[in-house]
Design an enzyme around this catalytic site. Structure first.
Site, PDB file in Angstrom:
ATOM      1  N   ASP A  51      -0.282   8.706  -1.882  1.00  0.00           N
ATOM      2  CA  ASP A  51      -0.174   7.866  -3.062  1.00  0.00           C
ATOM      3  C   ASP A  51       0.577   8.643  -4.142  1.00  0.00           C
ATOM      4  OD1 ASP A  51      -0.891   5.777  -4.998  1.00  0.00           O
ATOM      5  OD2 ASP A  51      -2.574   5.357  -3.660  1.00  0.00           O
TER       6      ASP A  51
ATOM      7  N   GLU B 134      16.806  10.539   1.394  1.00  0.00           N
ATOM      8  CA  GLU B 134      17.328  11.848   1.837  1.00  0.00           C
ATOM      9  C   GLU B 134      16.625  12.329   3.103  1.00  0.00           C
ATOM     10  OE1 GLU B 134      16.584  14.576  -1.381  1.00  0.00           O
ATOM     11  OE2 GLU B 134      17.761  13.368  -2.802  1.00  0.00           O
TER      12      GLU B 134
ATOM     13  N   HIS C 288      -8.223  -1.266  -2.680  1.00  0.00           N
ATOM     14  CA  HIS C 288      -9.320  -0.673  -3.453  1.00  0.00           C
ATOM     15  C   HIS C 288      -9.491  -1.291  -4.836  1.00  0.00           C
ATOM     16  CE1 HIS C 288      -5.648   1.160  -4.728  1.00  0.00           C
ATOM     17  NE2 HIS C 288      -6.248   1.703  -5.766  1.00  0.00           N
TER      18      HIS C 288
HETATM   19  C1  GLC Z   1      -3.054   0.973  -9.574  1.00  0.00           C
HETATM   20  C2  GLC Z   1      -4.151   1.462  -8.660  1.00  0.00           C
HETATM   21  C3  GLC Z   1      -5.442   1.411  -9.388  1.00  0.00           C
HETATM   22  C4  GLC Z   1      -5.357   2.327 -10.577  1.00  0.00           C
HETATM   23  C5  GLC Z   1      -4.164   1.947 -11.461  1.00  0.00           C
HETATM   24  C6  GLC Z   1      -3.866   3.024 -12.444  1.00  0.00           C
HETATM   25  O1  GLC Z   1      -3.202  -0.356  -9.904  1.00  0.00           O
HETATM   26  O2  GLC Z   1      -4.167   0.723  -7.477  1.00  0.00           O
HETATM   27  O3  GLC Z   1      -6.530   1.764  -8.592  1.00  0.00           O
HETATM   28  O4  GLC Z   1      -6.541   2.252 -11.305  1.00  0.00           O
HETATM   29  O5  GLC Z   1      -2.989   1.770 -10.717  1.00  0.00           O
HETATM   30  O6  GLC Z   1      -3.334   4.152 -11.804  1.00  0.00           O
END
Ligand code: GLC
Ligand code: CA
Length: 540
Positions: A98, A255, A329
């Site tokens: 992420d 890249e 989530h």
């Molecule tokens: C995105 C994420 C979320 C987070 C928000 C701030 O929406 O999925 O969980 O709280 O960004 O980073």
């Protein structure tokens, strides 16, 4: 698009997947221990996406990063990550991490430097503005998690912008040094061997240069909607530089051959296929793909789901892939939104579609939202905007591995409650039960790998004339499969509208199916995948 067509992406929320050291919080070693569950002899997914595990004060459970180059001690060490990556790759599993480019933690050294003085060399790395004459914030933008999007810094006498929590100051993407810093972060992880990124909240990267006030939202219902929706986000997101900023990131991914990025954007009208398709124009080079959250935002009604998905696949630009998600989530789980029976039908719908399918951990067991008492709430959204049902804890509860203590998630007290129904909703039990949700997911993923029509075939709408049924065709060379889904809780006889063929899969557990065989009647909530005989054989 290379990489994504036909693939399955499994999202892991690391705090809640598996705890290796008994502190009640999931960690990287825990994930490594469970790779056999996910790999080819288990569920059979292609990609893992790990929500953030970087150093963080955890104000937003890792979406507030204080060091992009290291693992938070609660999740382990960088060596643990390298071991996880190697073990995943050894099983043919790819790993997406992420990337949170829009904001850092307020405790990131960049922000500490930035706020230290108006003359800091990092002052312009964040978005600082003077107060209005009356001392109020520079404009009316709300934060997504309650309160205004601006917090006053007494020491330096200005407001800073935060689209989310005050502990998540927005980086200033207009500053080329910021863009270069994020590119450097990306190269660090790509050089380590990650297969790409899920990129967080990209719609926030570009804002109106003049920072104009947002207009009021005429549909806002006070007391029922998130107060952040009191306005239309016209000037606070999806600004004019967004495409340029996205290519700052996708050019780095490009890249590295074979690497990908998938971006999180909720369009202003998140139930309109056209609005998702418009996002593809922002990523002309194809190294990046936006998520499709249509199935997250659309209620479980056959005509609406059909309208969305038919329109999506009619308009998807040639050579591009969809990334379909029904959950994550941030949103209530599938089995809670659609109901436990429809969750099985939804699995057939999702895994029958072209493109990539995203499976959120635990949905393959039919996990439901777990009610979390208000005094045990952990999500900052719930804590700041309490009692409105906005909190995200219920969909982040521990994965159920066994029916044993704490569902086998941890030997210690889990950070969120495990919840009810562990005896029936756990991986160990379901792995041994051919009628379980887990077995259905495995079977669907296996079929998706085996059948070119499912992994690479084109999408064609299919009309059954029944309001409770959504059906579509997948065609590849001489293979044509029909995916037919009864959204309702009553049987539906499709009669002549259902073409003849061989049923490859039905979502109805065999113990409920009785001896009725596979006629033209769909059972309640039945999802079926049928190989059409007539036209296939004729072509051969
Ligand atoms: C995105 C994420 C979320 C987070 C928000 C701030 O929406 O999925 O969980 O709280 O960004 O980073
Ligand atoms: Ca742990």
């Amino acid at each position: 698009m290379p990489g994504l067509e036909g693939r399955v992406i499994y999202q892991i929320y690391p705090r809640s997947f598996a705890d290796s050291n008994g502190d009640g919080i999931g960690d990287l070693r825990g994930i490594t221990d469970k790779l056999d569950y996910l790999g080819g002899d288990g569920l059979g997914v292609d990609y893992l996406w790990l929500s953030p595990f970087f150093r963080s004060p955890m104000a937003d459970f890792g979406y507030d990063v204080s060091d992009y180059h290291d693992v938070d001690p609660v999740f382990g060490t960088l060596d643990d990550f390298k071991a996880l990556l190697a073990a995943a790759h050894a099983r043919g599993l790819k790993v997406l991490i992420d990337l949170v480019p829009n904001h850092t933690s307020d405790l990131h050294p960049w922000f500490e430097d930035s706020r230290s003085s108006r003359n800091s060399s990092k002052r312009d790395w964040y978005v600082w503005r003077d107060a209005k004459a009356d001392g109020s914030p520079p404009n009316n933008w709300p934060a997504a998690f309650g309160g205004p999007a601006w917090t006053f810094d007494e020491a330096s006498g200005q407001y800073y912008l935060h689209s989310f929590l005050p502990q998540q100051p927005d980086l200033n993407w207009a500053n080329p040094e910021v863009r270069a810093a994020i590119q450097e972060v990306m190269r660090f992880w790509l050089d380590l061997g990650v297969d790409g990124f899920r990129v967080d909240a990209v719609d926030r990267l570009s804002k109106d240069a003049d920072m104009r006030d947002n207009p009021p939202n005429p549909d806002y219902r006070e007391g029922r909607d998130n107060p952040a929706h009191a306005q239309l986000p016209r000037y606070s997101r999806n600004g004019p530089e967004l495409a340029a900023y996205l290519s700052v990131m996708s050019s780095v991914v490009a890249e590295y051959p074979g690497r990908i990025m998938v971006t999180e954007t909720y369009p202003d009208r998140p139930d309109r296929a056209e609005d998702y398709l418009a996002l593809y124009d922002l990523y002309p080079d194809g190294a990046a793909t936006p998520f499709d959250f249509g199935g997250v935002m659309t209620p479980w009604e056959a005509p609406r789901m059909k309208r969305f998905i038919d329109a999506f696949h009619a308009g998807l630009p040639a050579g591009r892939s969809a990334v379909h998600a029904l959950s994550n989530h941030d949103k209530s789980r599938i089995a809670t939104r659609f109901g436990p029976e429809a969750a099985r039908t939804a699995a057939v719908m999702l895994l029958g579609l072209p493109g990539a399918a995203v499976v959120y951990y635990g949905d393959e067991l039919g996990m439901r939202d777990v009610p979390v008492p208000s005094d045990e709430a952990r999500d900052p959204l719930e804590l700041r905007v309490p009692g409105m049902g906005l909190g995200r804890d219920p969909q982040r509860t521990p994965m159920r591995w066994t029916e044993g203590p704490h569902a086998g998630f941890s030997t210690g007290e889990p950070w969120l409650p495990v919840g009810p129904d562990v005896r029936t909703i756990n991986a160990e039990l379901q792995a041994a039960d051919p009628d379980s949700m887990l077995s259905l997911y495995r079977e669907l993923i296996r079929l998706r790998r085996e059948r070119p029509a499912l992994s690479a075939g084109r999408y064609e709408p299919f009309e059954t004339g029944n309001q409770n049924v959504f059906a579509y065709l997948r065609r590849h060379e001489h293979e044509t499969l029909l995916v037919v889904l009864n959204f309702g809780s009553s049987p539906v006889d499709l009669g002549a509208a259902l073409p003849g063929g061989e049923t490859l899969l039905s979502s109805v557990p065999s113990r409920l199916a009785g001896g009725a065989g596979h006629g033209t009647t769909l059972r309640p909530h039945e999802g079926r995948i049928i190989e059409l005989s007539g036209e296939n054989k004729k072509d051969r």
